[in-house]
Design an enzyme around this catalytic site. Structure first.
Site, PDB file in Angstrom:
ATOM      1  N   ASP A  14      16.233  68.569  97.674  1.00  0.00           N
ATOM      2  CA  ASP A  14      15.483  67.300  97.711  1.00  0.00           C
ATOM      3  C   ASP A  14      14.983  66.964  99.114  1.00  0.00           C
ATOM      4  O   ASP A  14      14.793  65.798  99.454  1.00  0.00           O
ATOM      5  CB  ASP A  14      16.341  66.129  97.190  1.00  0.00           C
ATOM      6  CG  ASP A  14      16.951  66.411  95.828  1.00  0.00           C
ATOM      7  OD1 ASP A  14      16.184  66.751  94.912  1.00  0.00           O
ATOM      8  OD2 ASP A  14      18.185  66.303  95.693  1.00  0.00           O
ATOM      9  N   LYS A  17      10.373  69.844 100.052  1.00  0.00           N
ATOM     10  CA  LYS A  17       9.751  71.169 100.165  1.00  0.00           C
ATOM     11  C   LYS A  17       8.369  71.228  99.516  1.00  0.00           C
ATOM     12  O   LYS A  17       7.472  71.892 100.011  1.00  0.00           O
ATOM     13  CB  LYS A  17      10.665  72.226  99.529  1.00  0.00           C
ATOM     14  CG  LYS A  17      12.001  72.384 100.214  1.00  0.00           C
ATOM     15  CD  LYS A  17      12.890  73.389  99.502  1.00  0.00           C
ATOM     16  CE  LYS A  17      13.405  72.884  98.179  1.00  0.00           C
ATOM     17  NZ  LYS A  17      14.306  71.719  98.280  1.00  0.00           N
ATOM     18  N   HIS A  42       9.673  69.595  92.530  1.00  0.00           N
ATOM     19  CA  HIS A  42       8.891  69.490  93.754  1.00  0.00           C
ATOM     20  C   HIS A  42       7.788  68.459  93.560  1.00  0.00           C
ATOM     21  O   HIS A  42       6.868  68.663  92.773  1.00  0.00           O
ATOM     22  CB  HIS A  42       8.326  70.856  94.137  1.00  0.00           C
ATOM     23  CG  HIS A  42       9.398  71.821  94.529  1.00  0.00           C
ATOM     24  ND1 HIS A  42       9.159  73.151  94.818  1.00  0.00           N
ATOM     25  CD2 HIS A  42      10.737  71.652  94.694  1.00  0.00           C
ATOM     26  CE1 HIS A  42      10.309  73.742  95.134  1.00  0.00           C
ATOM     27  NE2 HIS A  42      11.265  72.854  95.059  1.00  0.00           N
ATOM     28  N   ARG A 144      24.348  91.528  81.841  1.00  0.00           N
ATOM     29  CA  ARG A 144      23.408  92.520  81.280  1.00  0.00           C
ATOM     30  C   ARG A 144      23.208  92.363  79.774  1.00  0.00           C
ATOM     31  O   ARG A 144      22.927  93.332  79.076  1.00  0.00           O
ATOM     32  CB  ARG A 144      23.859  93.951  81.623  1.00  0.00           C
ATOM     33  CG  ARG A 144      23.792  94.243  83.108  1.00  0.00           C
ATOM     34  CD  ARG A 144      24.516  95.503  83.470  1.00  0.00           C
ATOM     35  NE  ARG A 144      25.954  95.360  83.267  1.00  0.00           N
ATOM     36  CZ  ARG A 144      26.850  96.298  83.566  1.00  0.00           C
ATOM     37  NH1 ARG A 144      26.453  97.447  84.072  1.00  0.00           N
ATOM     38  NH2 ARG A 144      28.138  96.098  83.345  1.00  0.00           N
ATOM     39  N   THR A 416       5.821  62.062 107.950  1.00  0.00           N
ATOM     40  CA  THR A 416       6.049  60.616 108.043  1.00  0.00           C
ATOM     41  C   THR A 416       5.533  59.866 106.814  1.00  0.00           C
ATOM     42  O   THR A 416       5.304  58.665 106.861  1.00  0.00           O
ATOM     43  CB  THR A 416       5.364  60.048 109.298  1.00  0.00           C
ATOM     44  OG1 THR A 416       3.970  60.414 109.269  1.00  0.00           O
ATOM     45  CG2 THR A 416       6.002  60.593 110.564  1.00  0.00           C
TER      46      THR A 416
END
EC number: 6.3.4.4
Length: 432
Positions: A14, A17, A42, A144, A416
């Site tokens: 968080d 990104k 995101h 697997r 910012t």
């Protein structure tokens, strides 16, 4: 010559990104997801319009970018279709610009059912997963027995494999967890309805990336979650189920580790965490509540409130070590506006009184650990949407400088505000 840049969270996720990936994608030809699944959230705000991407790389909002989903990602067909539908309804051509590895494990309804059943059984000791089946899907991969994107090419064999694995899951769900079984026919029908769409986007991701390197193309790798949630290097067992650290780039995409040129670690100017697990600098007072309010600290995927605390340089040092972080991007700097003082955790005081400058590995070893703070004067001036570093308050600049000193890593980018333009690039990762 092209560069390969990794953008990853250096805290507990968080960190912001999505915005930074979107900002840097105007320099990249390819944007790659290499781990995690649709548990990532995101958030991007462009010209005031909000977009939350969970599975598709953030570069999809740039028309000239090709988006790749590598083999390290666990892929939910239903989540993919939903996200594609949302984007295509806005005129974004996803199918022509998204390519998927055939080695991606599939997340199917029985994974989600198992995720919920386990968390419910753990009660107060629950990990705090997003409940999206991520962990069980990775389990199947390692065991697997899992179904992969490539299995969708042979529908008859897929149906047979699905029957076997669903019998395995339903036995546990019904007999141990005492919950309802997952319906085989509905699961099969739902997957088959979208199988051709998914297989139509399959490509050899590793080959594409290695060719891109030879051609001098810029590549951006988009990490999900954060370094302190890594399955191996995070606060186990309160971690996610994938390698969120830079090592996951190579194993989750097919591009060799020597081809990584720059690792950009995203950090908030403070710290947050969602769900359970140790959090040394967590604040339980009015300051913590004010940070949460000003930072709008609620999960983009789950909506859960985030725990908030002061910046933890000790935990960040482990993230730097594990990821070979080249530079930081500091986000949400404006959230600290108005505080009389700000704090940086520079050490951990152990229960025996010893002060150390390193973070424990296992969650149990964090018990009784107390933060050792450096306190600095805060700033009253407004930094929201400031785009010139010379316009930042002196105390704010001193705070940034001190974080650089105690971590040994320069701040390359400052954010910012939520919009991509509300950013100061001090060092461009693609030209550094």
């Amino acid at each position: 010559m092209g560069k390969s840049v990794v953008v990853l969270g250096a805290q507990w996720g968080d960190e912001g990104k999505g915005k930074i990936v979107d900002l840097l994608t105007d320099r990249a030809k390819y944007v790659v997801r290499y781990q995690g699944g649709h548990n990532a959230g995101h958030t991007l705000i462009i010209n005031g319009e909000k977009t939350v991407l969970r599975l598709i790389p953030s570069g999809i909002l740039r028309a000239n970018v090709t988006c790749l989903i590598g083999n390290g990602v666990v892929l939910s067909p239903s989540a993919l279709m939903q996200e594609m539908g949302e984007l295509e309804s806005r005129g974004i051509n996803v199918r022509e610009r998204l390519l998927i590895s055939e080695a991606c494990p599939l997340i199917l309804p029985y994974h989600v059912a198992m995720d919920h059943a386990r968390e419910a059984a753990l009660g107060k000791k629950a990990i705090g997963t997003t409940g999206r089946g991520i962990g069980p899907a990775y389990e199947d991969k390692v065991a697997r027995r899992g179904l992969r994107v490539g299995d969708l090419f042979d529908k008859e064999q897929f149906a047979e494999k699905l029957k076997n694995i669903l019998d395995y899951y339903n036995f546990q769900l019904v007999n141990y967890y005492k919950v309802e079984a997952v319906d085989y026919q509905k699961t099969l029908d739902d997957v088959m309805a979208v199988a051709d769409i998914i297989t139509g986007m399959v490509a050899d991701i590793g080959a594409i990336l290695n060719t891109a390197r030879k051609n001098g193309d810029n590549i951006l790798f988009e990490g999900a979650q954060g370094a302190m949630l890594d399955i191996d290097h995070g606060t186990y067992p309160y971690v996610t189920s994938s390698n969120t650290t830079a090592g996951g780039v190579a194993t989750g995409s097919g591009l060799g580790p020597r081809n990584i040129d720059y690792v950009l670690g995203i950090i908030k100017a403070y710290c947050t965490r969602v769900g359970g697990g140790p959090f040394t600098t967590e604040l339980f007072d009015e300051v913590g509540q004010e940070i949460a309010r000003k930072g709008n600290e609620f999960g983009a995927v789950t909506g859960r409130p985030r725990r908030c605390g002061w910046f933890d340089a000790v935990a960040i040092r482990r993230a730097i070590q594990v990821n070979s972080i080249t530079g930081f991007c500091m986000t949400k700097l404006d959230v600290l506006d108005g505080f009389d003082e700000v704090k940086i955790c520079v050490g951990y005081k152990l229960p025996n009184g010893e002060v150390v400058d390193y973070a424990p590995l296992a969650a149990k070893d964090w018990e009784g650990v107390e933060p050792v703070y450096e306190t600095m004067p805060g700033w009253k001036e407004n930094t929201f949407r400031v785009t010139d570093v010379d316009q930042l308050p002196v105390n704010c600049l001193n705070y940034i400088k001190r974080i650089e000193e105690v971590t040994g890593v320069p701040v390359a980018i400052l954010s910012t505000g939520p919009d991509r333009v509300e950013t100061m690039i001090l060092q461009d990762p693609f030209t550094a």
